[in-house]
Design an enzyme around this catalytic site. Structure first.
Site, PDB file in Angstrom:
ATOM      1  N   GLY A  69      39.018  49.065  40.606  1.00 55.98           N
ATOM      2  CA  GLY A  69      40.165  49.571  41.357  1.00 55.98           C
ATOM      3  C   GLY A  69      41.380  49.623  40.446  1.00 55.98           C
ATOM      4  N   ALA A  70      42.565  49.359  41.024  1.00 57.23           N
ATOM      5  CA  ALA A  70      43.804  49.449  40.251  1.00 57.23           C
ATOM      6  C   ALA A  70      43.740  48.536  39.015  1.00 57.23           C
ATOM      7  CB  ALA A  70      44.978  49.071  41.144  1.00 57.23           C
ATOM      8  N   GLY A  81      40.898  46.514  37.979  1.00 54.69           N
ATOM      9  CA  GLY A  81      39.629  46.601  37.258  1.00 54.69           C
ATOM     10  C   GLY A  81      39.534  47.875  36.429  1.00 54.69           C
ATOM     11  N   ALA A  98      49.715  47.815  39.043  1.00 52.77           N
ATOM     12  CA  ALA A  98      48.923  49.029  38.861  1.00 52.77           C
ATOM     13  C   ALA A  98      48.555  49.589  40.223  1.00 52.77           C
ATOM     14  CB  ALA A  98      47.650  48.713  38.070  1.00 52.77           C
ATOM     15  N   LYS A 122      52.766  32.337  39.994  1.00 49.54           N
ATOM     16  CA  LYS A 122      52.485  33.732  40.397  1.00 49.54           C
ATOM     17  C   LYS A 122      52.391  33.810  41.923  1.00 49.54           C
ATOM     18  CE  LYS A 122      51.096  38.079  39.905  1.00 49.54           C
ATOM     19  NZ  LYS A 122      49.808  38.711  39.830  1.00 49.54           N
ATOM     20  N   SER A 165      50.241  45.064  45.727  1.00 54.50           N
ATOM     21  CA  SER A 165      48.938  45.440  46.260  1.00 54.50           C
ATOM     22  C   SER A 165      48.776  45.154  47.759  1.00 54.50           C
ATOM     23  CB  SER A 165      47.830  44.780  45.456  1.00 54.50           C
ATOM     24  OG  SER A 165      48.008  43.386  45.411  1.00 54.50           O
ATOM     25  N   GLU A 191      44.813  40.807  51.513  1.00 54.71           N
ATOM     26  CA  GLU A 191      44.529  39.469  50.978  1.00 54.71           C
ATOM     27  C   GLU A 191      45.482  38.438  51.599  1.00 54.71           C
ATOM     28  OE1 GLU A 191      44.896  40.617  46.769  1.00 54.71           O
ATOM     29  OE2 GLU A 191      42.822  39.940  46.525  1.00 54.71           O
TER      30      GLU A 191
HETATM   31  N1  LIG Z   1      47.139  46.190  42.067  1.00 55.12           N
HETATM   32  C1  LIG Z   1      47.978  45.368  41.426  1.00 55.12           C
HETATM   33  O1  LIG Z   1      49.064  45.775  40.983  1.00 55.12           O
HETATM   34  C2  LIG Z   1      47.611  43.928  41.212  1.00 55.12           C
HETATM   35  C3  LIG Z   1      46.507  43.356  41.809  1.00 55.12           C
HETATM   36  N2  LIG Z   1      46.194  42.040  41.510  1.00 55.12           N
HETATM   37  C4  LIG Z   1      45.008  41.421  42.092  1.00 55.12           C
HETATM   38  O2  LIG Z   1      43.854  41.960  41.454  1.00 55.12           O
HETATM   39  C5  LIG Z   1      42.735  41.960  42.363  1.00 55.12           C
HETATM   40  C6  LIG Z   1      42.216  43.387  42.477  1.00 55.12           C
HETATM   41  O3  LIG Z   1      43.237  44.159  43.079  1.00 55.12           O
HETATM   42  P1  LIG Z   1      43.307  45.754  43.010  1.00 55.12           P
HETATM   43  O4  LIG Z   1      42.762  46.237  41.745  1.00 55.12           O
HETATM   44  O5  LIG Z   1      44.680  46.128  43.391  1.00 55.12           O
HETATM   45  O6  LIG Z   1      42.308  46.140  44.193  1.00 55.12           O
HETATM   46  P2  LIG Z   1      41.659  47.569  44.516  1.00 55.12           P
HETATM   47  O7  LIG Z   1      41.457  47.576  45.977  1.00 55.12           O
HETATM   48  O8  LIG Z   1      42.443  48.650  43.878  1.00 55.12           O
HETATM   49  O9  LIG Z   1      40.259  47.489  43.768  1.00 55.12           O
HETATM   50  C7  LIG Z   1      39.212  46.678  44.197  1.00 55.12           C
HETATM   51  C8  LIG Z   1      37.947  47.325  43.736  1.00 55.12           C
HETATM   52  O10 LIG Z   1      36.826  46.528  44.118  1.00 55.12           O
HETATM   53  C9  LIG Z   1      35.805  47.438  44.463  1.00 55.12           C
HETATM   54  N3  LIG Z   1      34.708  46.842  45.196  1.00 55.12           N
HETATM   55  C10 LIG Z   1      34.697  46.311  46.417  1.00 55.12           C
HETATM   56  N4  LIG Z   1      33.449  45.947  46.744  1.00 55.12           N
HETATM   57  C11 LIG Z   1      32.661  46.272  45.698  1.00 55.12           C
HETATM   58  C12 LIG Z   1      31.273  46.178  45.419  1.00 55.12           C
HETATM   59  N5  LIG Z   1      30.431  45.696  46.321  1.00 55.12           N
HETATM   60  N6  LIG Z   1      30.800  46.610  44.227  1.00 55.12           N
HETATM   61  C13 LIG Z   1      31.629  47.140  43.321  1.00 55.12           C
HETATM   62  N7  LIG Z   1      32.960  47.270  43.512  1.00 55.12           N
HETATM   63  C14 LIG Z   1      33.461  46.842  44.695  1.00 55.12           C
HETATM   64  C15 LIG Z   1      36.540  48.495  45.260  1.00 55.12           C
HETATM   65  O11 LIG Z   1      35.680  49.604  45.467  1.00 55.12           O
HETATM   66  P3  LIG Z   1      36.129  51.009  46.056  1.00 55.12           P
HETATM   67  O12 LIG Z   1      36.404  51.818  44.816  1.00 55.12           O
HETATM   68  O13 LIG Z   1      34.968  51.503  46.829  1.00 55.12           O
HETATM   69  O14 LIG Z   1      37.341  50.774  46.881  1.00 55.12           O
HETATM   70  C16 LIG Z   1      37.722  48.724  44.339  1.00 55.12           C
HETATM   71  O15 LIG Z   1      37.379  49.606  43.292  1.00 55.12           O
HETATM   72  C17 LIG Z   1      43.296  41.419  43.694  1.00 55.12           C
HETATM   73  O16 LIG Z   1      43.046  40.042  43.810  1.00 55.12           O
HETATM   74  C18 LIG Z   1      44.806  41.670  43.589  1.00 55.12           C
HETATM   75  O17 LIG Z   1      45.573  40.791  44.350  1.00 55.12           O
HETATM   76  C19 LIG Z   1      46.909  41.307  40.617  1.00 55.12           C
HETATM   77  C20 LIG Z   1      48.009  41.839  40.003  1.00 55.12           C
HETATM   78  C21 LIG Z   1      48.483  43.161  40.289  1.00 55.12           C
HETATM   79  C1  LIG Z   2      53.385  41.990  42.179  1.00 55.04           C
HETATM   80  C2  LIG Z   2      52.167  42.258  41.322  1.00 55.04           C
HETATM   81  C3  LIG Z   2      52.089  43.714  40.988  1.00 55.04           C
HETATM   82  C4  LIG Z   2      52.349  41.499  40.000  1.00 55.04           C
HETATM   83  O1  LIG Z   2      51.376  41.744  39.036  1.00 55.04           O
HETATM   84  C5  LIG Z   2      50.959  41.755  42.061  1.00 55.04           C
HETATM   85  O2  LIG Z   2      50.494  40.684  41.808  1.00 55.04           O
HETATM   86  C6  LIG Z   2      50.353  42.521  43.183  1.00 55.04           C
HETATM   87  O3  LIG Z   2      50.744  43.664  43.448  1.00 55.04           O
HETATM   88  O4  LIG Z   2      49.430  41.998  43.815  1.00 55.04           O
END
Ligand SMILES: NC(=O)C1=CN([C@@H]2O[C@H](COP(=O)(O)OP(=O)(O)OC[C@H]3O[C@@H](n4cnc5c(N)ncnc54)[C@H](OP(=O)(O)O)[C@@H]3O)[C@@H](O)[C@H]2O)C=CC1
Ligand SMILES: CC(C)(CO)C(=O)C(=O)O
Length: 299
Positions: free
Chosen positions: A10-11, A13, A124, A175, A245, A257
């Site tokens: 996702g964002a 990963g 992201a 954090k 997020s 979450e």
């Molecule tokens: N976004 C941000 O700015 C930030 C996020 N975080 C943390 O990072 C973590 C990830 O967040 P984020 O990237 O935003 O989340 P997203 O929802 O963007 O991405 C999560 C991903 O997991 C995938 N997924 C779910 N189930 C499965 C499965 N069974 N097999 C494979 N893939 C799967 C989703 O698939 P699908 O493509 O089908 O939706 C999606 O691609 C969270 O804990 C968040 O709090 C931390 C800092 C910043």
């Molecule tokens: C605030 C931020 C972008 C910091 O990395 C975050 O943790 C989130 O969006 O879940």
């Protein structure tokens, strides 16, 4: 050649995978639920692209040196079928998630000595499968030790600043203090800055102080400035800004979450006998305001 599988592009990963794939010495496989052709990330210093191997079926996965899990915390269980195929005796597993419960969530899936909790500061967003925007410079924090150092080394060629920390626990709670306040915009669907007043400040302060109190009871060192900085960020949050997020998930009608970010403050607070009335009320309200499954499924 080091082999890496990333679960959950996702964002976060997708961004992390694209950065890692810039090093040809790393052989990257992406384990996804939603198929995509390639990865493209608009980073602060330009667009990067990558063409990793993409798998949608755990049965096609093979053993690797490293697994990086970047699903949302509420999808942690979904990593199980992937981990069962990807893990060998030497495989280390990094959990890139918000919150303070990386180890608890994966304790029954990965041996503790091979589990690496990761805190990532990297805003992201994903605009489509395989398409990400990285809004700012990224920072990764991991615990000190061989596993942490080896993970840091994987990022040596990237613009993501990765480092080990002797006091990882405090990093994670600091954090979480920042993240805890995002429950307000996730609930109100408004930036906090434009509607700031003394009452809102009292609520934000209360949320973050409860988080800091519970974190300190858990052994984290959280300077008072962390609370003040979080309040200042909320006070100055401009109209239309995203609170990250959880806000994005609420707007998209996705699960949130809430438990990993604010519910945990209530749960652990209870264990320590620390009252957390504000987080409790807001967790209850935000959980109750989540999009019902039948609207998500049938539009
Ligand atoms: N976004 C941000 O700015 C930030 C996020 N975080 C943390 O990072 C973590 C990830 O967040 P984020 O990237 O935003 O989340 P997203 O929802 O963007 O991405 C999560 C991903 O997991 C995938 N997924 C779910 N189930 C499965 C499965 N069974 N097999 C494979 N893939 C799967 C989703 O698939 P699908 O493509 O089908 O939706 C999606 O691609 C969270 O804990 C968040 O709090 C931390 C800092 C910043
Ligand atoms: C605030 C931020 C972008 C910091 O990395 C975050 O943790 C989130 O969006 O879940």
């Amino acid at each position: 050649m080091t082999t890496i599988a990333l679960i959950g592009p996702g964002a976060i990963g997708g961004t992390v995978a694209a950065w890692l794939a810039q090093n040809p010495a790393l052989e990257l496989t992406v384990c996804t639920r939603t198929r995509f052709e390639n990865l493209q990330v608009d980073t602060p210093t330009g667009v990067i692209t990558a063409n990793p191997k993409v798998l949608t079926n755990p049965a096609d996965a093979e053993g690797v040196d490293w697994v990086l899990v970047a699903t949302k915390t509420y999808d942690s269980g979904a990593a199980k079928p992937w981990l069962e195929r990807l893990m060998r005796e030497h495989t280390r597993v990094a959990i890139i998630q918000n919150g303070v419960e990386h180890v608890r969530l994966f304790a029954n899936l990965v041996p503790r000595e091979r589990l690496v909790p990761v805190i990532i500061d990297l805003p992201a967003a994903r605009s489509a499968p395989g398409r990400m925007v990285q809004h700012r410079h990224g920072i990764i924090s991991v615990p000190q030790g061989q596993n942490g150092q080896d993970l840091v080394d994987l990022f040596a060629h990237t613009e993501i600043e990765a480092a080990t920390h002797e006091d990882f626990l405090s990093r994670a709670w600091i954090k979480l203090c920042g993240n805890s306040a995002a429950i307000i915009p996730a609930l109100t669907l408004r930036a906090t800055g434009p509607t700031w007043n003394a009452d809102l400040e009292e609520i934000v302060r209360g949320i973050v102080e409860e988080c800091a109190a519970v974190g300190r009871a858990e052994g984290a060192i959280i300077p008072d400035q962390v609370v003040e900085r979080t309040i200042e960020n909320a006070r100055t949050m401009p109209e239309g800004a995203s609170a990250g997020s959880i806000h994005v998930d609420r707007l998209a009608g996705n699960p949130m979450e809430v438990d990993a970010r604010n519910g945990v403050i209530v749960r652990l607070g209870r264990e320590h006998g620390i009252p957390t009335p504000l987080n409790r009320v807001l967790v209850t309200l935000l959980t109750a305001s989540g999009t019902p499954w039948f609207i998500r499924s049938h539009g």
